[in-house]
Scaffold this active site. Structure first.
Site, PDB file in Angstrom:
ATOM      1  CB  CYS A   2      34.754  52.541  41.535  1.00 43.40           C
ATOM      2  SG  CYS A   2      33.347  51.815  42.831  1.00 43.40           S
ATOM      3  NE  ARG A  27      39.574  51.382  38.627  1.00 41.23           N
ATOM      4  CZ  ARG A  27      41.017  51.515  39.451  1.00 41.23           C
ATOM      5  NH1 ARG A  27      42.136  50.772  38.916  1.00 41.23           N
ATOM      6  NH2 ARG A  27      41.212  51.830  40.716  1.00 41.23           N
ATOM      7  CD1 TRP A  73      33.741  44.828  42.335  1.00 42.07           C
ATOM      8  CD2 TRP A  73      34.001  45.768  44.233  1.00 42.07           C
ATOM      9  NE1 TRP A  73      34.129  43.976  42.973  1.00 42.07           N
ATOM     10  CE2 TRP A  73      34.142  44.454  44.249  1.00 42.07           C
ATOM     11  CE3 TRP A  73      34.243  46.367  45.418  1.00 42.07           C
ATOM     12  CZ2 TRP A  73      34.524  43.588  45.510  1.00 42.07           C
ATOM     13  CZ3 TRP A  73      34.418  45.837  46.569  1.00 42.07           C
ATOM     14  CH2 TRP A  73      34.565  44.523  46.638  1.00 42.07           C
ATOM     15  CG  ASN A  99      38.131  53.786  43.140  1.00 41.91           C
ATOM     16  OD1 ASN A  99      37.671  52.975  43.758  1.00 41.91           O
ATOM     17  ND2 ASN A  99      39.498  53.974  42.670  1.00 41.91           N
ATOM     18  N   GLY A 100      36.485  54.477  46.293  1.00 40.14           N
ATOM     19  CA  GLY A 100      37.099  54.452  47.507  1.00 40.14           C
ATOM     20  C   GLY A 100      35.999  54.234  48.528  1.00 40.14           C
ATOM     21  CD  GLU A 484      47.270  31.803  40.383  1.00 38.15           C
ATOM     22  OE1 GLU A 484      47.215  32.090  41.335  1.00 38.15           O
ATOM     23  OE2 GLU A 484      46.960  32.601  39.303  1.00 38.15           O
ATOM     24  CE  LYS A 488      43.545  33.183  38.074  1.00 37.17           C
ATOM     25  NZ  LYS A 488      44.646  33.700  38.646  1.00 37.17           N
ATOM     26  CD  GLU A 491      40.445  34.465  40.140  1.00 35.26           C
ATOM     27  OE1 GLU A 491      40.477  35.741  40.641  1.00 35.26           O
ATOM     28  OE2 GLU A 491      41.736  34.256  39.617  1.00 35.26           O
ATOM     29  CG  HIS A 507      47.397  15.128  57.444  1.00 38.59           C
ATOM     30  ND1 HIS A 507      47.460  14.391  58.421  1.00 38.59           N
ATOM     31  CD2 HIS A 507      48.257  15.449  56.905  1.00 38.59           C
ATOM     32  CE1 HIS A 507      48.446  13.982  58.401  1.00 38.59           C
ATOM     33  NE2 HIS A 507      49.351  14.449  57.378  1.00 38.59           N
ATOM     34  CE  LYS A 606      44.220  42.547  36.176  1.00 36.29           C
ATOM     35  NZ  LYS A 606      44.370  41.225  36.502  1.00 36.29           N
TER      36      LYS A 606
HETATM   37  C1  G6P Z   1      42.285  40.979  43.002  1.00 35.38           C
HETATM   38  C2  G6P Z   1      42.494  40.630  41.646  1.00 35.38           C
HETATM   39  C3  G6P Z   1      43.399  39.298  41.714  1.00 35.38           C
HETATM   40  C4  G6P Z   1      44.935  39.762  42.147  1.00 35.38           C
HETATM   41  C5  G6P Z   1      44.468  40.620  43.579  1.00 35.38           C
HETATM   42  C6  G6P Z   1      45.655  41.352  44.070  1.00 35.38           C
HETATM   43  O1  G6P Z   1      41.446  40.350  43.494  1.00 35.38           O
HETATM   44  O2  G6P Z   1      41.116  40.007  41.097  1.00 35.38           O
HETATM   45  O3  G6P Z   1      43.615  38.896  40.482  1.00 35.38           O
HETATM   46  O4  G6P Z   1      45.535  39.020  42.251  1.00 35.38           O
HETATM   47  O5  G6P Z   1      43.570  41.485  43.409  1.00 35.38           O
HETATM   48  O6  G6P Z   1      45.812  42.411  42.988  1.00 35.38           O
HETATM   49  P1  G6P Z   1      47.292  43.026  42.906  1.00 35.38           P
HETATM   50  O7  G6P Z   1      47.012  44.274  41.705  1.00 35.38           O
HETATM   51  O8  G6P Z   1      47.793  43.690  44.130  1.00 35.38           O
HETATM   52  O9  G6P Z   1      48.366  42.024  42.481  1.00 35.38           O
END
Ligand code: G6P
Length: 611
Positions: A2, A27, A73, A99-100, A484, A488, A491, A507, A606
């Site tokens: 949010c 957000r 969100w 937000n929260g 990673e 990517k 997501e 395995h 984010k």
């Molecule tokens: C969310 C974002 C990710 C990020 C993660 C941790 O899931 O979508 O891209 O890696 O949070 O966020 P931070 O700001 O703590 O790196």
């Protein structure tokens, strides 16, 4: 999680709030809403994005010098119009953006329902705004007192702004565990979840701390705690360039941020490495350097991509600095009963510096007297302020929800820390240190070369855009890169992707391999090269489709793989910084070809300020 924006001053609030909400859409983008005041309350909300809200508001009255807006969100209740913020109290005395999470909302809701309150949404926020109103009406107190009393009754997290229709000359903002920044203009104030909506208006800001409450009028700001103690606001100067938060000609923020990496890594290294490569100085760690060098154990904590950066860090610290390292998901670490010692060091890694689980883990560790360092990108963020010491990554604002340049900046910082410790502990010789630093400085040039292969990667993406599954494999330093790369892809393209250590394939994952399964190998010429070539053979024997990230000039894998993407040779410990780039591009192109919203993938946000 949010985004919230508020404005009070001489200008029209509507365009300021809408532009601000667009900046904060990373957000959350489930719904958006705005409340304005033109001798009466003007409240507009809509499911969907800020642009959907704009369409609804197009021919409505928006004349107002004060207002609050929200992009959501969803936590409590599905994304629809009635669950959208701002939420209004039953007797229309208060409007609130939040937000929260209010954890004890169901108990409070029951009490309010027993006293005749009706609810029109499924949100926890509607409970809070009605609680404020209830206290206001029953107690016959002013808005500030009612808000303070309500906040003392709620359990949970909030960054919020409240408007009272009986006191339309002010906004009241408060924070606990969710970020809030106030921009200080001339006769006007801007409130937002982060500084990006504020920067084009002013670079003077006040970061609220937990339990702070700001009572804001056009020309006056009073800062107090929610326990009514007066505070003196500290105004800081923002070092953020408005150009950094535009797409600058790229189709998406994510692509822009991938292409920015030569520069963002350079910015991360800038001013920290001595011109002759003889030394690395991280000013934020001076005070704790002896402790770091003497540490028996380093625990790296983070979430998502930042956790992957931590995994890379584990390999680098153990190799270069010979310190035992553990890497923990912050969300798991905080709920365990971890055994911590005085000579442990915790390093929290976070792009946003606001992730709720990471923050909670930091607080838990601090309570046990452990030294906690932060590696954050967002300057002034809560984690950067609550850790004992730390290093900023200086990657610039990352807007695309899928993290790219923040990852490489985090790995660069971890590499610098490991090099410093290794050099001081003499686990690496001075000659080796110089050579390694030299090679680190050259990484941006190598990434430039990889970015030139964008068209090749786009062509490969065409062949795999309809895949439903994929496997990413790597060994050693490149195992976290496999994780990673898979993250990517899943997501942003919604293709199921799994990352594994290449040796683990036999395995389990090998059972999945058939002619429809793309397998991405991260297989540069390092220690484990011969072994990973064998793994490639094993996949080929089962007719899997092989995409391999290889060292320039590698002829062996070229014979085996369906596609190779070459990266310039570098030292093993630096290969995560180069090999991740083609994986970012591959995911990006696949997602674009599938018509996905790359910058704002479904269900993600984010900055995750809920647990
Ligand atoms: C969310 C974002 C990710 C990020 C993660 C941790 O899931 O979508 O891209 O890696 O949070 O966020 P931070 O700001 O703590 O790196």
């Amino acid at each position: 999680m949010c985004g919230i924006v508020g404005y009070i001053g001489k200008q029209q609030a509507y365009p300021i709030i809408i532009t601000g909400l667009k900046r904060l859409e990373y957000r959350g983008y489930d719904s958006a809403g705005i409340a304005l005041w033109n001798n009466e309350l003007l409240l507009y909300k809509s499911k969907g994005r800020v642009s959907d809200l704009e369409t609804i508001v197009a021919d409505q009255d928006t004349q107002s010098n004060v207002g609050i807006g929200h992009t959501r969100w969803a936590t409590h209740g599905e994304p629809n119009d009635s669950n959208a913020h701002p939420h209004i109290s039953m007797n229309k005395k208060f409007v609130l953006i939040h937000n929260g999470i209010i954890e004890n909302y169901s108990r409070l809701k029951k009490r309010l329902t027993d006293r005749g309150y009706e609810f029109y949404s499924e949100t926890d926020t509607e409970v809070l705004v009605n609680l404020i109103e209830y206290i206001y009406l029953i107690g016959k107190v002013d808005a500030e007192t009612a808000i303070r009393a309500a906040l003392n009754k709620v359990v949970g997290a909030y960054g919020l702004v409240v408007f009272c229709t009986d006191e339309p000359d002010k906004l009241i903002a408060a924070r606990k565990s969710s970020p809030l920044v106030i921009g200080v203009g001339k006769g006007e104030y801007f409130i937002a979840s982060d500084a990006t909506p504020i920067i084009e208006h002013t670079n003077s800001v006040i970061y609220l701390n937990d339990n702070d409450m700001a009572i804001i009028k056009k020309c006056e700001l009073q800062l107090k705690t929610i326990h009514n103690e007066e505070l003196i606001p500290t105004i800081q100067t923002l070092d953020l360039d408005i150009g950094e938060i535009d797409k600058q000609g790229f189709d998406h923020f994510m692509l822009k941020e991938i292409f920015e990496q030569p520069r963002s890594i350079m910015d991360t290294l800038r001013g920290r490495i001595a011109p002759d490569n003889a030394d690395i100085r991280l000013g934020g760690l001076f005070a704790v350097m002896d402790k770091l060098v003497d540490a028996k154990r380093i625990i790296l904590i983070g979430c998502g991509t930042s956790w992957h950066a931590g995994l890379v860090g584990e390999y680098i610290f153990e190799e270069l600095a010979r310190i035992s390292v553990e890497v923990e998901y912050a969300s798991e670490f905080r709920y365990r009963n971890p055994i911590l010692h005085d000579d442990d060091i915790i390093i929290a890694i976070s792009q946003s510096g606001e992730t709720a689980d990471t923050l909670a883990a930091i607080r838990m560790a601090k309570e046990q007297n452990v030294t906690v360092l932060g590696i954050c990108n967002a300057v002034g963020s809560t984690i950067s302020r609550e850790t004992h010491a730390g290093v900023y990554t200086h990657a610039g604002p990352e807007i695309g929800v899928a993290s790219t340049k923040a990852f490489t900046a985090q790995v660069s910082v971890l590499t610098m820390i490991a090099l410093i410790i290794g050099h001081k502990k003499k686990t690496i010789s001075t000659a080796m240190f110089n050579q390694m630093v030299d090679e680190l400085r050259d990484i941006p040039n190598k990434i430039e070369k990889i970015l030139e292969r964008n068209d090749l990667i786009k062509n490969i993406a065409k062949e795999y855009k309809n895949a439903t599954n994929s496997i990413y494999l790597g060994r050693g330093y490149l195992f976290p890169v496999a994780l990673e790369g898979a993250l990517k892809l899943k997501e942003i393209s919604y293709i199921h992707a799994e990352g594994y250590p290449a040796a683990e394939m036999k395995h389990g994952p090998i059972a999945l391999i058939d002619e429809n399964m793309p397998v991405v190998f991260i297989a540069t010429k390092d220690n484990g090269y011969e072994k990973i070539v064998s793994n490639i053979q094993e996949v080929k024997a089962r007719k899997g489709k092989i995409i391999a990230i290889v060292t320039e000039g590698d002829e062996t894998i070229k014979q085996l793989a369906d596609h190779v993407i070459e990266v310039p040779e570098t030292m093993d410990f630096l290969a995560p910084l180069t090999t991740v780039i083609p994986l970012q591009l591959l995911s990006y192109h696949i997602a674009v070809m599938r018509g996905c919203n790359v910058d704002q993938p479904r269900n993600l946000a984010k900055s995750v300020t809920v647990e």
